[in-house]
Motif scaffolding. Structure first.
Motif, PDB file in Angstrom:
ATOM      1  N   ILE A 158       0.874  -1.172   0.000  1.00  0.00           N
ATOM      2  CA  ILE A 158       0.000   0.000   0.000  1.00  0.00           C
ATOM      3  C   ILE A 158       0.913   1.225   0.000  1.00  0.00           C
ATOM      4  N   LEU A 159       0.991   1.899  -1.113  1.00  0.00           N
ATOM      5  CA  LEU A 159       1.873   3.061  -1.208  1.00  0.00           C
ATOM      6  C   LEU A 159       1.267   4.292  -0.548  1.00  0.00           C
ATOM      7  N   HIS A 160      -0.037   4.440  -0.668  1.00  0.00           N
ATOM      8  CA  HIS A 160      -0.681   5.621  -0.101  1.00  0.00           C
ATOM      9  C   HIS A 160      -2.149   5.314   0.167  1.00  0.00           C
ATOM     10  N   GLY A 161      -2.652   5.852   1.233  1.00  0.00           N
ATOM     11  CA  GLY A 161      -4.049   5.668   1.601  1.00  0.00           C
ATOM     12  C   GLY A 161      -4.353   6.469   2.853  1.00  0.00           C
ATOM     13  N   LYS A 162      -5.615   6.665   3.122  1.00  0.00           N
ATOM     14  CA  LYS A 162      -6.010   7.422   4.300  1.00  0.00           C
ATOM     15  C   LYS A 162      -5.686   6.607   5.549  1.00  0.00           C
ATOM     16  N   ARG A 163      -4.960   7.215   6.474  1.00  0.00           N
ATOM     17  CA  ARG A 163      -4.500   6.504   7.654  1.00  0.00           C
ATOM     18  C   ARG A 163      -5.679   5.942   8.444  1.00  0.00           C
ATOM     19  N   ASP A 164      -5.566   4.681   8.850  1.00  0.00           N
ATOM     20  CA  ASP A 164      -6.579   3.975   9.629  1.00  0.00           C
ATOM     21  C   ASP A 164      -7.906   3.838   8.889  1.00  0.00           C
ATOM     22  N   ASP A 165      -7.903   4.121   7.608  1.00  0.00           N
ATOM     23  CA  ASP A 165      -9.148   3.952   6.846  1.00  0.00           C
ATOM     24  C   ASP A 165      -8.813   3.599   5.394  1.00  0.00           C
ATOM     25  N   THR A 166      -7.854   2.687   5.233  1.00  0.00           N
ATOM     26  CA  THR A 166      -7.483   2.242   3.890  1.00  0.00           C
ATOM     27  C   THR A 166      -8.464   1.177   3.427  1.00  0.00           C
ATOM     28  N   THR A 167      -9.137   1.444   2.329  1.00  0.00           N
ATOM     29  CA  THR A 167     -10.193   0.535   1.848  1.00  0.00           C
ATOM     30  C   THR A 167      -9.697  -0.365   0.725  1.00  0.00           C
ATOM     31  N   VAL A 168      -8.443  -0.742   0.789  1.00  0.00           N
ATOM     32  CA  VAL A 168      -7.869  -1.638  -0.224  1.00  0.00           C
ATOM     33  C   VAL A 168      -8.250  -3.082   0.110  1.00  0.00           C
ATOM     34  N   ALA A 169      -8.635  -3.831  -0.898  1.00  0.00           N
ATOM     35  CA  ALA A 169      -8.925  -5.260  -0.752  1.00  0.00           C
ATOM     36  C   ALA A 169      -7.970  -6.037  -1.647  1.00  0.00           C
ATOM     37  N   ILE A 170      -7.385  -7.120  -1.121  1.00  0.00           N
ATOM     38  CA  ILE A 170      -6.387  -7.903  -1.841  1.00  0.00           C
ATOM     39  C   ILE A 170      -6.803  -9.374  -1.837  1.00  0.00           C
ATOM     40  N   GLY A 171      -6.810  -9.986  -2.994  1.00  0.00           N
ATOM     41  CA  GLY A 171      -7.199 -11.390  -3.071  1.00  0.00           C
ATOM     42  C   GLY A 171      -7.159 -11.914  -4.483  1.00  0.00           C
ATOM     43  N   PHE A 172      -8.193 -12.653  -4.852  1.00  0.00           N
ATOM     44  CA  PHE A 172      -8.245 -13.250  -6.177  1.00  0.00           C
ATOM     45  C   PHE A 172      -9.692 -13.475  -6.569  1.00  0.00           C
ATOM     46  N   SER A 173      -9.919 -13.651  -7.861  1.00  0.00           N
ATOM     47  CA  SER A 173     -11.288 -13.823  -8.360  1.00  0.00           C
ATOM     48  C   SER A 173     -11.260 -14.525  -9.702  1.00  0.00           C
ATOM     49  N   THR A 174     -12.416 -15.036 -10.111  1.00  0.00           N
ATOM     50  CA  THR A 174     -12.557 -15.604 -11.439  1.00  0.00           C
ATOM     51  C   THR A 174     -12.963 -14.509 -12.407  1.00  0.00           C
ATOM     52  N   LYS A 175     -13.002 -14.817 -13.673  1.00  0.00           N
ATOM     53  CA  LYS A 175     -13.375 -13.836 -14.688  1.00  0.00           C
ATOM     54  C   LYS A 175     -14.845 -13.419 -14.589  1.00  0.00           C
ATOM     55  N   THR A 176     -15.647 -14.257 -13.930  1.00  0.00           N
ATOM     56  CA  THR A 176     -17.083 -13.941 -13.852  1.00  0.00           C
ATOM     57  C   THR A 176     -17.399 -12.940 -12.747  1.00  0.00           C
ATOM     58  N   ALA A 177     -16.463 -12.721 -11.821  1.00  0.00           N
ATOM     59  CA  ALA A 177     -16.725 -11.811 -10.702  1.00  0.00           C
ATOM     60  C   ALA A 177     -16.757 -10.366 -11.189  1.00  0.00           C
ATOM     61  N   SER A 178     -17.719  -9.602 -10.690  1.00  0.00           N
ATOM     62  CA  SER A 178     -17.839  -8.183 -11.051  1.00  0.00           C
ATOM     63  C   SER A 178     -16.665  -7.402 -10.466  1.00  0.00           C
ATOM     64  N   LEU A 179     -16.250  -6.370 -11.191  1.00  0.00           N
ATOM     65  CA  LEU A 179     -15.169  -5.494 -10.738  1.00  0.00           C
ATOM     66  C   LEU A 179     -15.692  -4.179 -10.189  1.00  0.00           C
ATOM     67  N   ALA A 180     -17.021  -4.070 -10.038  1.00  0.00           N
ATOM     68  CA  ALA A 180     -17.624  -2.812  -9.611  1.00  0.00           C
ATOM     69  C   ALA A 180     -17.769  -2.710  -8.098  1.00  0.00           C
ATOM     70  N   ARG A 181     -17.445  -3.771  -7.387  1.00  0.00           N
ATOM     71  CA  ARG A 181     -17.515  -3.738  -5.925  1.00  0.00           C
ATOM     72  C   ARG A 181     -16.224  -4.323  -5.349  1.00  0.00           C
ATOM     73  N   PRO A 182     -15.991  -4.158  -4.058  1.00  0.00           N
ATOM     74  CA  PRO A 182     -14.743  -4.666  -3.481  1.00  0.00           C
ATOM     75  C   PRO A 182     -14.557  -6.167  -3.736  1.00  0.00           C
ATOM     76  N   VAL A 183     -13.331  -6.550  -4.002  1.00  0.00           N
ATOM     77  CA  VAL A 183     -13.013  -7.974  -4.171  1.00  0.00           C
ATOM     78  C   VAL A 183     -13.395  -8.705  -2.881  1.00  0.00           C
ATOM     79  N   GLY A 184     -14.059  -9.844  -3.038  1.00  0.00           N
ATOM     80  CA  GLY A 184     -14.524 -10.603  -1.885  1.00  0.00           C
ATOM     81  C   GLY A 184     -16.016 -10.462  -1.643  1.00  0.00           C
ATOM     82  N   TRP A 185     -16.592  -9.353  -2.110  1.00  0.00           N
ATOM     83  CA  TRP A 185     -18.032  -9.163  -1.936  1.00  0.00           C
ATOM     84  C   TRP A 185     -18.838  -9.867  -3.010  1.00  0.00           C
ATOM     85  N   GLU A 186     -18.243 -10.015  -4.157  1.00  0.00           N
ATOM     86  CA  GLU A 186     -18.940 -10.625  -5.289  1.00  0.00           C
ATOM     87  C   GLU A 186     -18.731 -12.137  -5.300  1.00  0.00           C
TER      88      GLU A 186
END
Length: 607
Positions: free
Chosen positions: A183-211
């Motif tokens: 994480i190079l930059h983000g709001k301190r104590d409120d970084t909304t970055v999600a890291i993981g993996f997904s298939t091609k069918t998963a939507s990219l319009a919401r955080p990874v893991g929610w779809e």
């Protein structure tokens, strides 16, 4: 932090301000990418993650990559030389491209899979996919950095985010796949970055893991999500400066995450068998991340984890009961029998006798029945093995005419029935003529250490399988300065006449491998000393003799109704096929390299 728009990852790191106390672990990220280094990977070049070094998967991937590059070079060379004639080589044959072949022997991988063919051999993810991204985020020119560019307003909903997937899916054949994101930059104590993996069918319009079909670890709450908005407690939150890693173990279908080099434990179980792509999502202005897909050393010591897995599989292999493989034989007896059969099969008569006697001596020393008969050796087998050994020796010494003479005398039908082997022998004869002429021109055959007289068949010793014996056809000649030019002229004349006759005989042959082989051997004539030319010198390597000798030996055995391969060779081939089958879905075969096991065998010290 500075504007990373220039796309240079090292600039991002050098201007990122004060790093946390553990920042020394992240120094490796600040090393600049070398655009000309194929191992860098930042620009899509080939690279080898440290934890996959030496694996069969990476060996195959490197072979496929080299094949792709060579095909591109050959295509470019063909285009350049398409309208030009090569006056240096007879019949206008083009010179051999650099490193195009390894001689007349078959390559280890005969037909490397296409580099882009995911189903045959999946390449490693190397960058973020600019064509598989949601609006609101932007991939920088280094293809590894991603920043949020969209602004939030009261019309936008809080649950919306922008995600991106990697260019390729995580290959199960590697057993464990791992990547890291800082994480190079983000709001301190409120970084909304999600890291993981997904298939091609998963939507990219919401955080990874929610779809559905997506899995992720979220920085703002430290929870893990898998296809729903209700995550479970998993680990600490993460913010700017943190390095988060994501690993997938395809053997047991689990996934784990790391934070700043510390493994957090299992996160997901029974993950999908679909193709899974490294994925991240951002949702707030100013958030910037950079990925490391293995182009640089990781913060987490993934190498040790992979080593543990390999050792675990190796111990399981070593503890396997082999008593049922061949009834009545223990492991030692089985191995000795395989080795003895191999020696007999390949015609090493004297070595086979010595080995059989050693087996008998060992049994006596172990207080077993000293009269146990070692099966497999009899007069008829010895006679046949001696004949094949004479033929082998002639080829390994470069005397193809003598090999052909022995073959026609002992097995007259073989060369008629095995036309392909006969063609390779004739090509090898031309190569040996070129080799001898080159040695004469350079003076390497005059009074050299390789000179040796003829040896009687009764005193012949077994030669090494790789053809490394230094004896070579014609290398015993010792001529003074006046004799050598005359002999060289005669040899070159004979060489050209033989090559022209061979070319004429196969001029209308439709087989590509025939025309290809003829093109290769004629390329040798284009150089005054092909022994020193890297483009063609590999064709003159003595290992090429061994390959032809093996093919002829197999053809002879087949004509006698015997197996063309020794049992030991069949065991090796079957084991390779089994491991490849177990490797496809990330099974135990992904953690075992048969070649690595062979190379790891410690040789007995010479006494």
């Amino acid at each position: 932090m500075g504007d990373p728009a220039n796309g240079r990852t090292e600039a991002i790191w050098s201007t990122s301000g004060t790093m946390p106390p553990y920042s020394r672990a992240f120094d490796i990220f600040s090393a600049p990418f070398d655009d000309d280094d194929e191992s860098a990977g930042g620009d899509g070049h080939f690279f080898v993650p440290s934890y996959l070094k030496g694996s069969t998967y990476m060996q195959m991937l490197e072979e496929a990559h080299k094949a792709k590059l060579q095909a591109q070079k050959e295509s470019k060379r063909s285009t350049v030389n398409g309208s030009a004639n090569n006056s240096s080589a007879p019949f206008n044959q083009p010179p051999l491209p650099p490193g195009a072949h390894r001689g007349m022997a078959h390559n280890v991988i005969e037909r490397p899979p296409a580099f882009e063919d995911d189903d045959a051999l999946a390449p490693l993810p190397a960058r973020w996919n600019k064509d598989d991204i949601w609006s609101g985020i932007e991939v920088e020119s280094d293809n590894l950095s991603v920043k949020y560019t969209g602004g939030k307003n009261h019309h936008e909903r809080e649950h919306e985010a922008s995600a991106v997937r990697a260019d390729r899916h995580m290959p199960p054949q590697c057993g464990i796949y791992y990547f890291e994101v800082q994480i190079l930059h983000g709001k301190r104590d409120d970084t909304t970055v999600a890291i993981g993996f997904s298939t091609k069918t998963a939507s990219l319009a919401r955080p990874v893991g929610w779809e559905p079909e997506s899995w992720a670890y979220h920085g703002d709450d430290g929870r893990c999500y898998t296809g729903q908005t209700n995550g479970r407690t998993y680990g600490p939150t993460f913010n700017a400066g943190d390095v988060v890693g994501c690993g997938v173990d395809f053997r047991d279908r689990t996934a784990f995450f790391t934070r700043n080099g510390v493994k957090l434990g299992g996160a997901f179980h029974d993950i999908s068998r679909s193709k899974l792509y490294p994925s991240i999502s951002l949702k707030k202005p100013g958030e910037v991340i950079v990925a490391n897909f293995g182009q640089l050393p990781f913060v987490y010591n993934i190498d040790d984890l992979m080593r543990e897995q390999r050792e675990k599989i190796q111990k399981a292999i070593e503890s396997t009961d082999t008593s049922r493989l061949e009834p009545g034989m223990n492991e030692t007896d089985l191995i000795q029998t395989l080795v003895l059969q191999f020696l007999q099969h390949d015609g090493y008569v004297e070595t086979a006798r010595a080995f059989a006697e050693d087996m008998r001596t060992q049994k006596e020393a172990l207080n077993l029945d000293p009269n146990v008969k070692v099966d497999g050796i009899n007069i008829k087998d010895d006679e046949d093995a001696n004949n094949r050994q004479r033929i082998r020796r002639a080829i390994l010494e470069g005397d193809i005419d003598r090999a052909l003479k022995h073959t026609n005398a002992y097995y007259p039908q073989v060369l008629r029935d095995s036309e392909e082997v006969y063609f390779k022998l004739r090509c090898r004869k031309f190569i040996e003529m070129v080799r001898k002429a080159a040695q004469m021109r350079s003076g390497s055959d005059s009074k050299g250490s390789n000179g040796r007289g003829s040896r009687s068949s009764s005193q012949d010793m077994d030669l090494d399988l790789d053809g490394s014996d230094n004896a070579a056809w014609g290398e015993t000649l010792e001529m003074d300065g006046s004799e050598q030019p005359v002999e060289l002229m005669k040899l070159e004349q004979s060489m050209l006449e033989y090559g022209q006759a061979l070319e004429a005989q196969y001029a209308n042959d439709p087989r590509k491998e025939v025309s290809k082989a003829l093109g290769e051997i004629w390329a040798l004539v284009a150089y005054s000393n092909p022994l020193t030319e890297p483009q063609v010198s590999h064709l003159l390597d003595r290992k090429g003799r061994a390959a032809v000798a093996e093919e002829l030996n197999s053809a002879i055995l087949s004509s006698l109704g015997k197996s063309s391969r020794a049992s030991l060779e069949q065991v090796y081939a079957q084991t390779s096929a089994l491991l490849e089958n177990l490797r496809q879905d990330g099974g135990p075969g992904a953690f075992v390299s048969l070649q690595g096991l062979v190379e790891g065998i410690t040789a007995f010290p010479q006494i």
